[in-house]
Design a protein around this motif. Structure first.
Motif, PDB file in Angstrom:
ATOM      1  N   CYS A   1      10.557   7.380   0.432  1.00  0.00           N
ATOM      2  CA  CYS A   1      10.848   5.738   0.387  1.00  0.00           C
ATOM      3  C   CYS A   1      10.927   5.398  -1.152  1.00  0.00           C
ATOM      4  O   CYS A   1      11.674   4.682  -1.418  1.00  0.00           O
ATOM      5  CB  CYS A   1      10.053   4.966   1.509  1.00  0.00           C
ATOM      6  N   ILE A   2       9.656   5.758  -1.773  1.00  0.00           N
ATOM      7  CA  ILE A   2       9.689   5.358  -2.904  1.00  0.00           C
ATOM      8  C   ILE A   2      10.803   6.171  -3.713  1.00  0.00           C
ATOM      9  O   ILE A   2      11.523   5.337  -5.070  1.00  0.00           O
ATOM     10  CB  ILE A   2       8.262   5.869  -3.554  1.00  0.00           C
TER      11      ILE A   2
ATOM     12  N   LYS B   1      19.891  -1.622  -4.171  1.00  0.00           N
ATOM     13  CA  LYS B   1      19.015  -0.677  -3.444  1.00  0.00           C
ATOM     14  C   LYS B   1      18.332  -1.447  -2.316  1.00  0.00           C
ATOM     15  O   LYS B   1      17.736  -2.401  -2.424  1.00  0.00           O
ATOM     16  CB  LYS B   1      17.956   0.113  -3.976  1.00  0.00           C
ATOM     17  N   VAL B   2      18.677  -1.216  -1.211  1.00  0.00           N
ATOM     18  CA  VAL B   2      17.946  -1.833  -0.052  1.00  0.00           C
ATOM     19  C   VAL B   2      17.644  -0.859   0.948  1.00  0.00           C
ATOM     20  O   VAL B   2      18.074   0.002   1.532  1.00  0.00           O
ATOM     21  CB  VAL B   2      18.983  -2.861   0.794  1.00  0.00           C
TER      22      VAL B   2
ATOM     23  N   ARG C   1       0.839  -1.537  -0.006  1.00  0.00           N
ATOM     24  CA  ARG C   1       0.072   0.093   0.020  1.00  0.00           C
ATOM     25  C   ARG C   1       0.922   1.393   0.108  1.00  0.00           C
ATOM     26  O   ARG C   1       0.349   2.216  -0.551  1.00  0.00           O
ATOM     27  CB  ARG C   1      -0.981   0.032   1.141  1.00  0.00           C
ATOM     28  N   MET C   2       1.922   1.282   0.561  1.00  0.00           N
ATOM     29  CA  MET C   2       2.671   2.259   0.808  1.00  0.00           C
ATOM     30  C   MET C   2       3.773   2.464  -0.443  1.00  0.00           C
ATOM     31  O   MET C   2       3.940   3.397  -1.021  1.00  0.00           O
ATOM     32  CB  MET C   2       3.924   2.228   2.035  1.00  0.00           C
ATOM     33  N   LEU C   3       4.458   1.460  -0.913  1.00  0.00           N
ATOM     34  CA  LEU C   3       5.476   1.356  -2.011  1.00  0.00           C
ATOM     35  C   LEU C   3       5.115   0.938  -3.406  1.00  0.00           C
ATOM     36  O   LEU C   3       5.830   1.102  -4.187  1.00  0.00           O
ATOM     37  CB  LEU C   3       6.777   0.532  -1.524  1.00  0.00           C
ATOM     38  N   GLY C   4       4.204   0.047  -3.541  1.00  0.00           N
ATOM     39  CA  GLY C   4       3.777  -0.604  -4.710  1.00  0.00           C
ATOM     40  C   GLY C   4       2.939   0.475  -5.932  1.00  0.00           C
ATOM     41  O   GLY C   4       2.221   1.351  -5.439  1.00  0.00           O
TER      42      GLY C   4
ATOM     43  N   LYS D   1      13.268   4.010  -5.910  1.00  0.00           N
ATOM     44  CA  LYS D   1      12.867   3.708  -7.332  1.00  0.00           C
ATOM     45  C   LYS D   1      13.641   4.912  -8.031  1.00  0.00           C
ATOM     46  O   LYS D   1      13.749   4.958  -9.517  1.00  0.00           O
ATOM     47  CB  LYS D   1      11.649   3.936  -7.666  1.00  0.00           C
ATOM     48  N   GLY D   2      14.433   5.994  -7.494  1.00  0.00           N
ATOM     49  CA  GLY D   2      14.898   7.081  -8.154  1.00  0.00           C
ATOM     50  C   GLY D   2      13.898   7.804  -8.703  1.00  0.00           C
ATOM     51  O   GLY D   2      14.137   8.609  -9.587  1.00  0.00           O
TER      52      GLY D   2
END
Length: 248
Positions: free
Chosen positions: A235-236, A94-95, A31-34, A240-241
């Motif tokens: 965070c995104i 990326k972590v 929900r946050m990152l996708g 993902k840049g």
């Protein structure tokens, strides 16, 4: 067009409540990152389910979740996770580490974690961010951000070459970055207030905190609200840049 692929390294079992309402912690993070056009895979590393070496190259980035376990312990799955994170560092993957993930990432890079001398941090905490860090300056992030916290361990010593880019009155290392490919966040930007209330109830039930303290925490939490949208964009952008300048 090739779809971008990401991996979620799940370090905790899903409580029944979170499983039913959100589809587990994997659903919470999605929900946050996708975003549309992406593939997200999950690996329950706490249960011994790790990506194969051949699969690591498939992923643009990895997210390491929170956990009830201690990042400073030597459980077999934690030792295996440390080896994986060292490998990802060598590959410059990326972590993003969250809470336990923040701590175990620090340990994998050569830092030190342990029990927080100031005890549990549960609730909404104000984080001061470094205006000099390009992580924030490029996104015009506010100098203070509120985030949900639920931890009793912390990063005690950063690995060499790591940079503190966020701190609070409670915890000296709330956010750190290592190069341009690894970042740890002590708080839980993915949590909702609903999940926090559920966790407080679980801590009371398991006798980690007193019932009276749990009630005090709930009353205090109701007075504030985390900056979830700002954390989400941060965070995104890191993973993902994605260019998010002027969107905060």
């Amino acid at each position: 067009m090739v779809e971008k692929r990401f991996a979620m390294l799940l370090c905790a079992e899903d409580p029944e409540y979170v499983k039913k309402k959100y589809g587990g912690y994997f659903g919470v993070f999605l929900r946050m990152l996708g975003e549309e056009g992406e593939i997200w895979d999950s690996y329950r590393v706490a249960a011994g389910h790790f990506p194969n070496d051949a699969d690591i190259g498939l992923y643009e980035g990895f997210v390491v979740s929170g956990s009830c376990s201690d990042a400073h312990s030597d459980d077999p799955w934690i030792c295996r996770l440390l080896l994986l994170l060292k490998k990802l560092n060598g590959l410059k993957k990326k972590v993003l580490g969250i809470c336990f993930g923040h701590q175990v990432l620090c340990r994998a890079l050569g830092g030190k974690t342990g029990r927080a001398l100031s005890g549990w941090d549960i609730g909404i905490r104000t984080i001061h961010v470094s205006p000099a860090s390009k992580v924030f300056s490029s996104l015009k992030i506010p100098s203070m951000l509120s985030v949900i916290e639920c931890h009793r361990d912390e990063v005690q010593e950063l690995p060499s070459k790591a940079e503190v880019i966020g701190w609070s009155e409670k915890t000296g290392i709330e956010i750190f970055k290592y190069g341009d490919h690894m970042m740890g966040i002590q708080g839980h930007p993915e949590y909702t207030m609903d999940i926090l209330f559920h966790l407080i109830d679980r801590l009371v039930q398991r006798n980690f905190i007193m019932e009276t303290y749990g009630k005090e925490l709930k009353a205090k939490v109701e007075e504030g609200e985390p900056n979830r949208e700002a954390w989400k964009k941060l965070c995104i952008n890191f993973l993902k840049g994605t260019s998010l300048i002027n969107k905060l």
